[in-house]
Design an enzyme around this catalytic site. Structure first.
Site, PDB file in Angstrom:
ATOM      1  N   ASP A   1      45.689  40.286  35.949  1.00  0.00           N
ATOM      2  CA  ASP A   1      44.530  40.755  36.166  1.00  0.00           C
ATOM      3  C   ASP A   1      43.551  39.576  35.483  1.00  0.00           C
ATOM      4  O   ASP A   1      42.594  39.708  34.921  1.00  0.00           O
ATOM      5  CB  ASP A   1      44.031  41.846  35.361  1.00  0.00           C
ATOM      6  CG  ASP A   1      42.657  42.746  35.579  1.00  0.00           C
ATOM      7  OD1 ASP A   1      42.132  42.149  36.868  1.00  0.00           O
ATOM      8  OD2 ASP A   1      42.049  43.413  35.044  1.00  0.00           O
TER       9      ASP A   1
ATOM     10  N   SER B   1      34.589  43.774  30.653  1.00  0.00           N
ATOM     11  CA  SER B   1      36.047  43.077  31.371  1.00  0.00           C
ATOM     12  C   SER B   1      35.571  41.924  31.462  1.00  0.00           C
ATOM     13  O   SER B   1      34.752  41.192  32.256  1.00  0.00           O
ATOM     14  CB  SER B   1      35.958  43.968  32.717  1.00  0.00           C
ATOM     15  OG  SER B   1      36.534  45.347  32.528  1.00  0.00           O
TER      16      SER B   1
ATOM     17  N   HIS C   1      40.009  41.802  38.398  1.00  0.00           N
ATOM     18  CA  HIS C   1      39.101  42.762  38.934  1.00  0.00           C
ATOM     19  C   HIS C   1      37.691  42.694  39.129  1.00  0.00           C
ATOM     20  O   HIS C   1      36.943  43.228  39.700  1.00  0.00           O
ATOM     21  CB  HIS C   1      39.645  44.172  38.609  1.00  0.00           C
ATOM     22  CG  HIS C   1      38.995  44.377  37.252  1.00  0.00           C
ATOM     23  ND1 HIS C   1      39.714  44.456  35.919  1.00  0.00           N
ATOM     24  CD2 HIS C   1      37.700  44.919  36.751  1.00  0.00           C
ATOM     25  CE1 HIS C   1      39.070  44.474  34.811  1.00  0.00           C
ATOM     26  NE2 HIS C   1      37.745  45.097  35.424  1.00  0.00           N
TER      27      HIS C   1
END
Length: 424
Positions: free
Chosen positions: A176, A259, A146
């Protein structure tokens, strides 16, 4: 809800009690001190030199294992910038809609008398990444899918501020994860992966990354492992649930921008890749200290396949499906002919020629309730159970056909090969 409200009231009352007690206690002391008789007490006289003070040089050894892990690995953590093409209007013409009268460096007028637009690469989002391998002139970085999704170009900022262009090697939206490749000339450190199955709840966990972007790059936060294997629902960009993931839960501070960054143990090994945090629950209640990381054992398996193939090849049943729970009870009885006790499962709406399901005899309106020994209650659980297997595995299936429970086995094939030609 009543119990939760009671807890909140109790906590509020306790805090108020402590504050009130503090005020009361101070008041009692004040009154006691001021009730002391001063008739026999004289005001001290003499030099004030005895009341002076000074500072001393105190050296404290603040070195810790967490500090060592940070120093040893910070150069392996990078900021990842997602660059996307954005239509931009140039100069005042974009604001006023007319000629701004400006000219290019060669003296020619840059405006045609109307608003001019250019497609320009701009920073769309930022995340973190981890350099985990050097091979020849290339170095490889793992980050979240992402973080780089939708990018037209990717830039990496090293811990020393060096900016490099990165090439996308492969992505996997299911887990992911994504792998990038950069020139290895500036790479001075690579990190190593530990065994995520060996971590224990309560042990220290260290996150390094770029919370809120590269302005806060190489930030260290510390917490503990809150849970080794927490199952959470995964969603796509539309917010639709796509499956379940088993992740590590930590209370180390994880913020937007973290992230794709690493979660270390105190041995300096990467035990997870930070992927998400829970900021509120379904009722809107604010949540603190709930971050999640993809376990390193899963990460290693996926990124190796991404480097090898550019994608992760997964098995498929070769069917179009629908959640049984979304079908009215009357239709479950009249159309699907299911027993009233069967309320959860996955309904086959279409099959595909040559698919595993078609070859195993499954047809339209059959309802799958178990695959590979795991109960199927929704599309998400079906996908999770399916992805636990490999292409060419043979799995057992329980399903209802015209109201009768049946059992069969099917040999799983690759996704693209399972979806060849639609058949009802």
């Amino acid at each position: 809800m009543a119990n939760n409200s009671l807890v909140k009231v109790a906590v509020t009352a306790l805090v108020a009690g402590l504050l009130g007690g503090g005020v009361a206690y101070g008041g009692i002391n004040y009154m006691s001190n001021n009730n002391v008789s001063t008739s026999s007490t004289s005001v001290p006289t003499g030099s004030n030199k005895s009341g002076s003070t000074s500072t001393t040089n105190v050296k404290v050894n603040v070195s810790s294992q967490a500090t060592k892990v940070f120093k040893d690995n910070k150069a392996a953590v990078v900021s990842v910038i997602n660059l996307q093409k954005q239509n931009t209007s140039s100069g005042w013409s974009g604001i006023l809609g007319g000629d701004d009268g400006s000219s290019d460096s060669d003296g020619s007028n840059s405006s045609s008398g109307s608003s001019s637009s250019n497609s320009k690469l701009q920073e769309y989002s930022e995340g973190s990444g981890l350099i985990y391998k050097k091979s020849g002139s290339a170095a490889y970085i793992v980050t979240n899918n992402h973080v780089v999704s939708g990018s037209n170009a990717i830039r990496v900022i090293m811990s020393d501020g060096t900016k490099l262009s990165a090439k996308l090697v492969g992505t996997d939206s299911v887990t992911d994860l994504a792998v990038l490749k950069i020139n290895a000339a500036k790479v001075s450190k690579i990190a190593s992966f530990g065994n995520s199955d060996s971590i224990e709840v309560g042990e220290s966990a260290l996150a390094i990354g770029s919370p809120l972007g590269s302005n806060y790059a190489t930030t260290l936060t510390e917490g503990i492992i809150s849970a080794k294997k927490r199952t959470i629902a995964t969603t796509n960009t539309s917010g639709q649930q796509t499956g379940y993931a088993t992740v590590i839960q930590t209370d180390a501070a994880i913020n937007p921008g973290n992230s794709g960054g690493p979660l270390f143990n105190l041995a300096g090994q990467v035990v997870g890749i930070n992927s998400m945090k829970l900021s509120s629950d379904s009722s809107g209640t604010s949540v603190e200290g709930m971050g999640f990381a993809i376990p390193s054992n899963e990460v290693v398996k996926i990124i190796n396949e991404l480097v090898k193939n550019g994608e992760v090849v997964r098995p498929a049943l070769g069917v179009a499906t629908y959640n049984l729970s979304n079908i009215q009870a009357s239709d479950r009885k009249s159309v699907l002919k299911l027993p009233t006790s069967v309320t959860k499962g996955v309904v086959i709406m279409k099959t595909y020629t040559g698919s595993p399901a078609k070859k195993a005899g499954l047809t339209k309106y059959d309802v799958i309730t178990e695959l590979g020994g795991k109960k199927i209650t929704s599309l998400a659980t079906l996908r999770t159970a399916l992805y636990d297997h490999q292409v060419n595995d043979t799995v057992s299936v329980k399903y209802y056909h015209n109201g009768k429970l049946k059992r069969t086995t099917m040999k799983l094939t690759e996704t693209t090969k399972a979806l060849t030609k639609q058949s009802n």
